[in-house]
Design a protein around this motif. Sequence first.
Motif, PDB file in Angstrom:
ATOM      1  N   TYR A  41      -9.184 -64.811 -69.039  1.00 13.78           N
ATOM      2  CA  TYR A  41      -9.403 -65.691 -67.860  1.00 13.78           C
ATOM      3  C   TYR A  41      -8.428 -65.608 -66.610  1.00 13.78           C
ATOM      4  N   LYS A  42      -7.233 -65.640 -67.025  1.00 11.90           N
ATOM      5  CA  LYS A  42      -6.227 -65.332 -65.967  1.00 11.90           C
ATOM      6  C   LYS A  42      -6.220 -63.863 -65.374  1.00 11.90           C
ATOM      7  N   TYR A  43      -6.522 -62.823 -66.168  1.00  7.69           N
ATOM      8  CA  TYR A  43      -6.876 -61.585 -65.608  1.00  7.69           C
ATOM      9  C   TYR A  43      -7.909 -61.649 -64.753  1.00  7.69           C
ATOM     10  N   LEU A  44      -9.130 -62.151 -65.070  1.00 10.04           N
ATOM     11  CA  LEU A  44     -10.021 -61.926 -64.145  1.00 10.04           C
ATOM     12  C   LEU A  44      -9.881 -62.897 -62.958  1.00 10.04           C
ATOM     13  N   SER A  45      -8.960 -64.008 -62.955  1.00  3.04           N
ATOM     14  CA  SER A  45      -8.673 -64.798 -61.919  1.00  3.04           C
ATOM     15  C   SER A  45      -7.687 -64.202 -60.994  1.00  3.04           C
ATOM     16  N   ASN A  46      -7.061 -63.006 -61.415  1.00  4.10           N
ATOM     17  CA  ASN A  46      -6.030 -62.449 -60.657  1.00  4.10           C
ATOM     18  C   ASN A  46      -4.689 -63.501 -60.823  1.00  4.10           C
ATOM     19  N   GLU A  47      -4.526 -63.954 -61.760  1.00  6.61           N
ATOM     20  CA  GLU A  47      -3.334 -64.806 -62.156  1.00  6.61           C
ATOM     21  C   GLU A  47      -2.686 -64.333 -63.310  1.00  6.61           C
ATOM     22  N   GLU A  96       2.205 -59.490 -65.279  1.00 10.78           N
ATOM     23  CA  GLU A  96       2.239 -58.143 -65.507  1.00 10.78           C
ATOM     24  C   GLU A  96       2.446 -57.782 -67.127  1.00 10.78           C
ATOM     25  N   GLN A  97       2.950 -58.656 -67.812  1.00  8.57           N
ATOM     26  CA  GLN A  97       3.215 -58.540 -69.217  1.00  8.57           C
ATOM     27  C   GLN A  97       1.974 -58.789 -69.809  1.00  8.57           C
ATOM     28  N   GLU A  98       1.080 -59.776 -69.391  1.00  9.01           N
ATOM     29  CA  GLU A  98      -0.113 -60.129 -69.724  1.00  9.01           C
ATOM     30  C   GLU A  98      -1.271 -59.296 -69.608  1.00  9.01           C
ATOM     31  N   VAL A  99      -1.066 -58.760 -68.446  1.00  8.44           N
ATOM     32  CA  VAL A  99      -2.015 -57.336 -68.110  1.00  8.44           C
ATOM     33  C   VAL A  99      -1.809 -56.542 -68.917  1.00  8.44           C
ATOM     34  N   GLN A 100      -0.514 -56.112 -69.411  1.00  9.53           N
ATOM     35  CA  GLN A 100      -0.190 -54.903 -70.312  1.00  9.53           C
ATOM     36  C   GLN A 100      -0.795 -55.294 -71.532  1.00  9.53           C
ATOM     37  N   GLN A 101      -0.576 -56.524 -72.145  1.00 11.49           N
ATOM     38  CA  GLN A 101      -0.986 -57.004 -73.328  1.00 11.49           C
ATOM     39  C   GLN A 101      -2.662 -56.517 -73.454  1.00 11.49           C
ATOM     40  N   LEU A 102      -3.197 -57.120 -72.463  1.00  8.46           N
ATOM     41  CA  LEU A 102      -4.860 -57.061 -72.269  1.00  8.46           C
ATOM     42  C   LEU A 102      -5.194 -55.650 -72.398  1.00  8.46           C
ATOM     43  N   PHE A 103      -4.583 -54.873 -71.644  1.00  2.00           N
ATOM     44  CA  PHE A 103      -4.913 -53.316 -71.597  1.00  2.00           C
ATOM     45  C   PHE A 103      -4.680 -52.579 -73.075  1.00  2.00           C
ATOM     46  N   GLU A 104      -3.667 -53.117 -73.847  1.00  2.03           N
ATOM     47  CA  GLU A 104      -3.571 -52.647 -75.029  1.00  2.03           C
ATOM     48  C   GLU A 104      -4.632 -53.215 -76.008  1.00  2.03           C
TER      49      GLU A 104
END
Length: 368
Positions: free
Chosen positions: A7-13, A16-24
């Motif tokens: 949810y936070k990724y799609l909301s641009n919220e 950087e650590q969470e984005v990396q976790q999501l990509f993995e």
Amino acid sequence: MTSEIIYKYLSNEASEQEVQQLFEWIEASEENKKQFISLKKTWALTALSGTISREVPVVALKPKNKIRTYFKYAAILVVLFGLGKLAFYFNERTAVSKEVVLELGDGRLEFFTKKNLNTLVNDKGELVARKFPDQIVYFGKVQDKDVLYNTLKVPYGKTFKLKLSDGTLVSLNSGTTLRYPEQFGINGKRNVYLTGEAFFEVAKDKQHPFIVHSDQVEIEVLGTRFNVSAYPEDKTLSSVLVEGSIKMSEKENPLNTVLLKPSQMAIWQNQSKKITTKNVDTSFYEAWTQGELAFNNTPFSTITKIIERTYDVEIINENAVLAKQNFTGSIKISESSVENILDLLKRDTPFNYSIEQKTITITPIFHN
């Protein structure tokens, strides 16, 4: 992967650590990748409403049970498509609505409007049914030699309900024609003839099998709930069983037959004359009887046909990219106009559209 991070990724919220976790997580498996793409598509549609809740179990959108699953599938989209009533409704802006028409066996025509609440009598002047604006209720039985067939036609943009003389309830979808006995006979089978889509709740009567006839297929039941989609412009005919059991057979070759169990769909291929079966979530196929349209990874070409029937419009799609897209979600018909739906779909796959009278033309967006 938690739904909160997606949810936070799609909301641009997302950090950087969470984005990396999501990509993995996405790269970890092809299944995760597909799931994320699907969720992103859902999010693109949902974002318009601005009403998405952080409590929505984004990663749990895949069905866990078969009861009303599409609400979980599209918990976001239900709200999305039901954006609230607009002041302007497409049907009201275009031509005057066509009426539901009943052609009696003796050639008389009966129309169903709010102004003509009435009873229905046969050619002998005997009361056989009560008429309401959106339904008709029959009663009584006759000698087999006196069975008279009526034909009910429901135009695009309308639905209708029918209670047959044996107590069977039939919901008729837009663009449907049903031929049925004004009163069933004392003996013999209960035959009805369908073009279009109907949901049957058949009154139990083992002595008198209930048979739905279409162009090339017939469906025999004893007492059950099931949906039949038999539009002549479609390449297939399908039936989804909710309760009981039904048998789908080819008319010209009765040996070509399948017996369905609850939560199964039988699909008749017009060209190959083959009948295949698969397990489905029946709630998607019952939704229209409750004033909703539900889609589960449904091709845009199929969605346009459903919109055409439901809203009595014609859609010309000249956007090849859109034609290849699938969508998941649900629409509350009474609260959504055609413009609502198109504007929402544009959020996922941008396109232009124009409306002239009842014709909608969809075109690609060209960039200089």
